[in-house]
Design a protein around this motif. Structure first.
Motif, PDB file in Angstrom:
ATOM      1  N   GLU A  61       0.754  -1.256   0.182  1.00  0.00           N
ATOM      2  CA  GLU A  61       0.049  -0.031   0.261  1.00  0.00           C
ATOM      3  C   GLU A  61       0.832   1.162  -0.005  1.00  0.00           C
ATOM      4  O   GLU A  61       0.543   2.359  -0.631  1.00  0.00           O
ATOM      5  CB  GLU A  61      -0.972  -0.066   1.262  1.00  0.00           C
ATOM      6  N   GLN A  62       2.079   1.006   0.675  1.00  0.00           N
ATOM      7  CA  GLN A  62       2.726   2.371   0.982  1.00  0.00           C
ATOM      8  C   GLN A  62       3.413   2.563  -0.727  1.00  0.00           C
ATOM      9  O   GLN A  62       3.662   3.608  -1.175  1.00  0.00           O
ATOM     10  CB  GLN A  62       3.992   2.125   2.150  1.00  0.00           C
ATOM     11  N   LEU A  63       3.752   1.491  -1.404  1.00  0.00           N
ATOM     12  CA  LEU A  63       4.410   1.939  -2.792  1.00  0.00           C
ATOM     13  C   LEU A  63       3.320   2.622  -3.417  1.00  0.00           C
ATOM     14  O   LEU A  63       3.732   3.392  -4.465  1.00  0.00           O
ATOM     15  CB  LEU A  63       4.845   0.598  -3.228  1.00  0.00           C
ATOM     16  N   ILE A  64       1.823   1.817  -3.338  1.00  0.00           N
ATOM     17  CA  ILE A  64       0.727   2.580  -4.269  1.00  0.00           C
ATOM     18  C   ILE A  64       0.798   3.871  -4.087  1.00  0.00           C
ATOM     19  O   ILE A  64       0.516   4.913  -4.619  1.00  0.00           O
ATOM     20  CB  ILE A  64      -0.348   1.946  -3.912  1.00  0.00           C
ATOM     21  N   MET A  65       0.775   4.327  -2.570  1.00  0.00           N
ATOM     22  CA  MET A  65       0.588   5.735  -2.066  1.00  0.00           C
ATOM     23  C   MET A  65       1.577   6.576  -2.586  1.00  0.00           C
ATOM     24  O   MET A  65       1.578   7.593  -2.921  1.00  0.00           O
ATOM     25  CB  MET A  65       0.611   5.704  -0.602  1.00  0.00           C
ATOM     26  N   GLU A  66       3.002   5.962  -2.738  1.00  0.00           N
ATOM     27  CA  GLU A  66       3.943   6.736  -3.060  1.00  0.00           C
ATOM     28  C   GLU A  66       4.035   7.251  -4.410  1.00  0.00           C
ATOM     29  O   GLU A  66       4.146   8.161  -4.963  1.00  0.00           O
ATOM     30  CB  GLU A  66       5.308   5.963  -2.714  1.00  0.00           C
ATOM     31  N   GLY A  67       3.382   6.242  -5.344  1.00  0.00           N
ATOM     32  CA  GLY A  67       3.463   6.230  -6.647  1.00  0.00           C
ATOM     33  C   GLY A  67       2.340   7.352  -7.075  1.00  0.00           C
ATOM     34  O   GLY A  67       2.477   8.254  -8.033  1.00  0.00           O
ATOM     35  N   ARG A  68       1.276   7.407  -6.271  1.00  0.00           N
ATOM     36  CA  ARG A  68       0.052   8.484  -6.338  1.00  0.00           C
ATOM     37  C   ARG A  68       0.663   9.708  -6.281  1.00  0.00           C
ATOM     38  O   ARG A  68       0.205  10.907  -6.798  1.00  0.00           O
ATOM     39  CB  ARG A  68      -1.050   8.061  -5.887  1.00  0.00           C
ATOM     40  N   MET A  69       1.083   9.797  -5.162  1.00  0.00           N
ATOM     41  CA  MET A  69       1.828  11.180  -4.360  1.00  0.00           C
ATOM     42  C   MET A  69       2.773  11.848  -5.637  1.00  0.00           C
ATOM     43  O   MET A  69       2.763  12.906  -5.591  1.00  0.00           O
ATOM     44  CB  MET A  69       2.637  10.959  -3.220  1.00  0.00           C
ATOM     45  N   LYS A  70       3.351  11.013  -6.032  1.00  0.00           N
ATOM     46  CA  LYS A  70       4.351  11.438  -7.212  1.00  0.00           C
ATOM     47  C   LYS A  70       3.906  11.505  -8.558  1.00  0.00           C
ATOM     48  O   LYS A  70       4.622  11.774  -9.310  1.00  0.00           O
ATOM     49  CB  LYS A  70       5.768  10.598  -7.088  1.00  0.00           C
ATOM     50  N   LYS A  71       2.628  11.339  -8.619  1.00  0.00           N
ATOM     51  CA  LYS A  71       1.928  11.412  -9.801  1.00  0.00           C
ATOM     52  C   LYS A  71       2.280  10.375 -11.062  1.00  0.00           C
ATOM     53  O   LYS A  71       2.406  11.058 -12.388  1.00  0.00           O
ATOM     54  CB  LYS A  71       1.588  12.876 -10.200  1.00  0.00           C
ATOM     55  N   LEU A  72       2.656   9.360 -10.926  1.00  0.00           N
ATOM     56  CA  LEU A  72       3.204   8.206 -11.790  1.00  0.00           C
ATOM     57  C   LEU A  72       2.191   7.706 -12.395  1.00  0.00           C
ATOM     58  O   LEU A  72       1.079   7.718 -11.694  1.00  0.00           O
ATOM     59  CB  LEU A  72       4.035   7.136 -11.055  1.00  0.00           C
ATOM     60  N   ARG A  73       1.994   7.513 -13.612  1.00  0.00           N
ATOM     61  CA  ARG A  73       1.034   6.875 -14.357  1.00  0.00           C
ATOM     62  C   ARG A  73       1.020   5.395 -14.356  1.00  0.00           C
ATOM     63  O   ARG A  73       1.301   4.477 -14.958  1.00  0.00           O
ATOM     64  CB  ARG A  73       1.207   7.170 -15.812  1.00  0.00           C
ATOM     65  N   LEU A  74       0.624   5.031 -13.093  1.00  0.00           N
ATOM     66  CA  LEU A  74       0.469   3.515 -12.525  1.00  0.00           C
ATOM     67  C   LEU A  74      -0.602   2.990 -12.924  1.00  0.00           C
ATOM     68  O   LEU A  74      -1.852   3.631 -12.744  1.00  0.00           O
ATOM     69  CB  LEU A  74       0.711   3.595 -10.846  1.00  0.00           C
ATOM     70  N   TYR A  75      -0.549   1.899 -13.402  1.00  0.00           N
ATOM     71  CA  TYR A  75      -1.739   0.932 -13.806  1.00  0.00           C
ATOM     72  C   TYR A  75      -1.615  -0.448 -12.885  1.00  0.00           C
ATOM     73  O   TYR A  75      -0.636  -1.124 -13.084  1.00  0.00           O
ATOM     74  CB  TYR A  75      -1.823   0.394 -15.368  1.00  0.00           C
ATOM     75  N   LEU A  76      -2.660  -0.701 -12.098  1.00  0.00           N
ATOM     76  CA  LEU A  76      -2.371  -2.072 -11.322  1.00  0.00           C
ATOM     77  C   LEU A  76      -3.202  -2.997 -11.895  1.00  0.00           C
ATOM     78  O   LEU A  76      -4.217  -2.840 -12.379  1.00  0.00           O
ATOM     79  CB  LEU A  76      -2.789  -1.861  -9.702  1.00  0.00           C
ATOM     80  N   SER A  77      -2.673  -4.409 -11.751  1.00  0.00           N
ATOM     81  CA  SER A  77      -3.169  -5.404 -12.577  1.00  0.00           C
ATOM     82  C   SER A  77      -3.502  -6.678 -11.975  1.00  0.00           C
ATOM     83  O   SER A  77      -2.383  -6.908 -11.090  1.00  0.00           O
ATOM     84  CB  SER A  77      -2.439  -5.393 -13.937  1.00  0.00           C
ATOM     85  N   TYR A  78      -4.421  -7.505 -12.237  1.00  0.00           N
ATOM     86  CA  TYR A  78      -4.494  -8.782 -12.042  1.00  0.00           C
ATOM     87  C   TYR A  78      -4.613  -9.582 -13.055  1.00  0.00           C
ATOM     88  O   TYR A  78      -5.205  -9.433 -14.066  1.00  0.00           O
ATOM     89  CB  TYR A  78      -5.845  -9.077 -11.140  1.00  0.00           C
ATOM     90  N   GLY A  79      -3.694 -10.725 -13.185  1.00  0.00           N
ATOM     91  CA  GLY A  79      -3.831 -11.572 -14.409  1.00  0.00           C
ATOM     92  C   GLY A  79      -3.380 -12.792 -13.765  1.00  0.00           C
ATOM     93  O   GLY A  79      -2.771 -13.095 -12.755  1.00  0.00           O
ATOM     94  N   LEU A  80      -3.333 -13.872 -14.999  1.00  0.00           N
ATOM     95  CA  LEU A  80      -2.682 -15.164 -14.811  1.00  0.00           C
ATOM     96  C   LEU A  80      -2.604 -15.680 -15.957  1.00  0.00           C
ATOM     97  O   LEU A  80      -2.811 -15.278 -17.244  1.00  0.00           O
ATOM     98  CB  LEU A  80      -3.758 -16.138 -14.101  1.00  0.00           C
ATOM     99  N   THR A  81      -1.259 -16.642 -15.919  1.00  0.00           N
ATOM    100  CA  THR A  81      -0.894 -17.411 -17.329  1.00  0.00           C
ATOM    101  C   THR A  81      -1.785 -17.857 -18.208  1.00  0.00           C
ATOM    102  O   THR A  81      -2.056 -17.766 -19.301  1.00  0.00           O
ATOM    103  CB  THR A  81       0.318 -18.221 -16.926  1.00  0.00           C
ATOM    104  N   GLU A  82      -2.913 -18.513 -17.487  1.00  0.00           N
ATOM    105  CA  GLU A  82      -3.829 -19.084 -18.213  1.00  0.00           C
ATOM    106  C   GLU A  82      -4.817 -18.201 -18.835  1.00  0.00           C
ATOM    107  O   GLU A  82      -5.614 -18.643 -19.892  1.00  0.00           O
ATOM    108  CB  GLU A  82      -4.926 -20.115 -17.345  1.00  0.00           C
ATOM    109  N   MET A  83      -4.764 -16.958 -18.496  1.00  0.00           N
ATOM    110  CA  MET A  83      -5.758 -15.827 -19.437  1.00  0.00           C
ATOM    111  C   MET A  83      -4.882 -15.086 -20.357  1.00  0.00           C
ATOM    112  O   MET A  83      -5.317 -13.976 -20.595  1.00  0.00           O
ATOM    113  CB  MET A  83      -6.540 -15.103 -18.359  1.00  0.00           C
ATOM    114  N   SER A  84      -3.634 -15.331 -20.518  1.00  0.00           N
ATOM    115  CA  SER A  84      -2.873 -14.870 -21.365  1.00  0.00           C
ATOM    116  C   SER A  84      -2.379 -13.373 -20.949  1.00  0.00           C
ATOM    117  O   SER A  84      -2.235 -12.519 -21.557  1.00  0.00           O
ATOM    118  CB  SER A  84      -3.395 -14.806 -22.854  1.00  0.00           C
ATOM    119  N   SER A  85      -2.255 -13.256 -19.703  1.00  0.00           N
ATOM    120  CA  SER A  85      -1.560 -11.967 -18.953  1.00  0.00           C
ATOM    121  C   SER A  85      -3.047 -11.458 -18.286  1.00  0.00           C
ATOM    122  O   SER A  85      -3.536 -11.999 -17.569  1.00  0.00           O
ATOM    123  CB  SER A  85      -1.084 -11.082 -20.015  1.00  0.00           C
TER     124      SER A  85
END
Length: 467
Positions: A265-289
């Motif tokens: 969570e702290q890493l996400i907060m740091e990224g948002r605070m520094k206005k990085l264009r972060l995209y967080l993702s959930y995936g798996l090999t079986e669904m091709s990413s």
């Protein structure tokens, strides 16, 4: 139904665009296409046939990508192996897929692994005929890759994908994370992981460039190669932010896709605070990413909830398990000559993950179904504890497992990889966790994570710590 080769399309329409950029060479789409055709001829000459399973054991390079597309043009299946595996593990994987041919950049290291060992250099020539051949298409269900899972199972499974699986995975991703012809995406993830392969498809469908670099300094790579997109796991993002000038370099990116495991969570907060264009993702090999991904978190009012991408469908079973299907769902598990179907009688693939689906198709992932255990009547998800541990200033990575306990049945135990120059301090970790978790979820013991497991691929293998 056939899907036209994106390399061939771009070679005809935009031949001078840069397709592959590395520290010492650049390939335009036209030159890329020439070399693929030339390589396909060499492969045919050594006996590679349609549906032949050909193993690849190489470091990431432009030649590796040329080889992949050359195999696919012949209708062959690329079985992508990790150079980090010991010989016995490689032998098991090669035997399982019935691999007779290995293409490698290290012939000596592959001795006795398969009947035919071929050097990458011998089939991927720098000089190629300067003539564009006729259009190339792939059958919708043409099998093109076999990858090993990197999840929680003790024995990796061989996952077979079609060209369409990778193609539609990229289409759905590109609708959420824009990619243009001018984009440059760093190949920062191994090609034997689906997250690495998916970078190729996202870029080549848009006529964009894929960047290779042996340089470990992300700031230098972004500046030198004018990167626009990067895929990271949490640890890579942490290291990049810790570098001098790292934040300034990352802010220049148009997209920074982060996935692979729980993100502190702290890493996400740091990224948002520094206005990085972060995209967080959930995936798996079986669904091709990717299955579900957030919008860019620097947007005003952006939610941390991940939206299910197009060409994927998700539902939640009665026990909370995440079920998936769609055009990105793999063809099945390979077991020698057999292919076990991807879905059961209900038509859904059971991910083994627990989660919930909210209004608007937003997915929340809670943890692994098989990792969950009961302690004194309470359900405990190791991922929840790991999530908070990774937010501690002492911790770089963490794995939590269930340890048998006579009174409670099982109790959580944590294995910690500490940050550089930091010592393991169980009391400090207990105090930190008590701010976020009830007492029954705080591990009974903290141990150092064995070095051989501290960086074993993208996802750590929890089962290797059990027993």
């Amino acid at each position: 139904m056939r899907i036209q080769c994106p390399i061939k399309i771009n070679a005809f329409r935009h031949g001078s665009r840069q397709a592959i950029i590395s520290d010492n060479q650049t390939l335009t789409y036209r030159a890329f296409d020439y070399r693929i055709d030339s390589c396909a001829q060499k492969l045919r000459a050594i006996g590679v046939k349609e549906r032949e399973r050909v193993c690849i054991l190489c470091a990431e390079s432009p030649e590796y990508i040329i080889l992949l597309f050359a195999l696919w043009r012949l209708g062959a299946v690329a079985c992508l192996l990790s150079q980090r595996l010991p010989p016995d593990a490689l032998k098991r994987q090669i035997k399982n897929v019935r691999g007779k041919i290995i293409l490698t950049d290290n012939v000596k290291a592959c001795k006795n692994l398969a009947p035919i060992i071929v050097s990458l250099e011998s089939v991927v020539k720098k000089s190629a005929p300067k003539t564009l051949s006729y259009a190339v298409g792939y059958r919708f269900n043409q099998p093109v890759t076999i990858l090993s899972t990197s999840g929680s199972s003790a024995v990796p499974k061989a996952v077979q994908h079609s060209f369409a699986n990778h193609y539609y995975s990229a289409l759905g991703s590109n609708q959420n994370i824009p990619v243009a012809a001018s984009s440059r995406w760093l190949l920062s993830v191994p090609l034997y992981h689906v997250s690495g392969l998916s970078i190729l498809f996202r870029c080549f469908l848009k006529g964009a460039g894929v960047v290779f670099s042996r340089n470990k300094d992300i700031c230098s790579i972004i500046k030198r190669h004018r990167l626009t997109h990067v895929s990271f796991v949490a640890a890579q993002l942490q290291r990049a932010l810790a570098r001098k000038g790292g934040c300034g370099a990352l802010k220049k990116l148009k997209a920074l896709l982060v996935g692979g495991s729980a993100i502190p969570e702290q890493l996400i907060m740091e990224g948002r605070m520094k206005k990085l264009r972060l995209y967080l993702s959930y995936g798996l090999t079986e669904m091709s990413s990717q299955v579900a991904t957030t919008v860019a978190l620097n947007r005003k009012g952006a939610s941390l909830k991940a939206k299910v991408l197009r060409y994927r469908k998700v539902c939640i079973a009665k026990d909370g398990e995440i079920l998936v299907r769609g055009k990105t769902l793999f063809q099945g598990y390979v077991k020698k000559d057999a292919l076990r179907p991807a879905t059961g009688k209900d038509g859904w693939f059971h991910t083994g993950d627990i989660g919930s689906l909210g209004k608007g198709g937003f997915l929340t992932v809670k943890g692994r179904k098989d990792a969950m255990f009961i302690s004194g009547g309470e359900n405990i998800f190791p991922e929840e504890i790991e999530y908070f541990l990774r937010g501690c200033a002492l911790v770089e990575d963490a794995l939590v497992v269930a340890h048998p306990n006579q009174e409670y049945g099982f109790r959580p135990v944590a294995f910690i990889k500490t940050k550089k120059n930091k010592c393991l301090n169980p009391l400090a970790l207990e105090k930190y966790l008590s701010k976020f978790l009830p007492k029954f979820k705080i591990p009974d013991a903290f141990y150092l994570l064995p070095k051989e497991l501290a960086s074993i691929g993208i996802k750590s293998n929890r089962s290797s710590l059990l027993g």
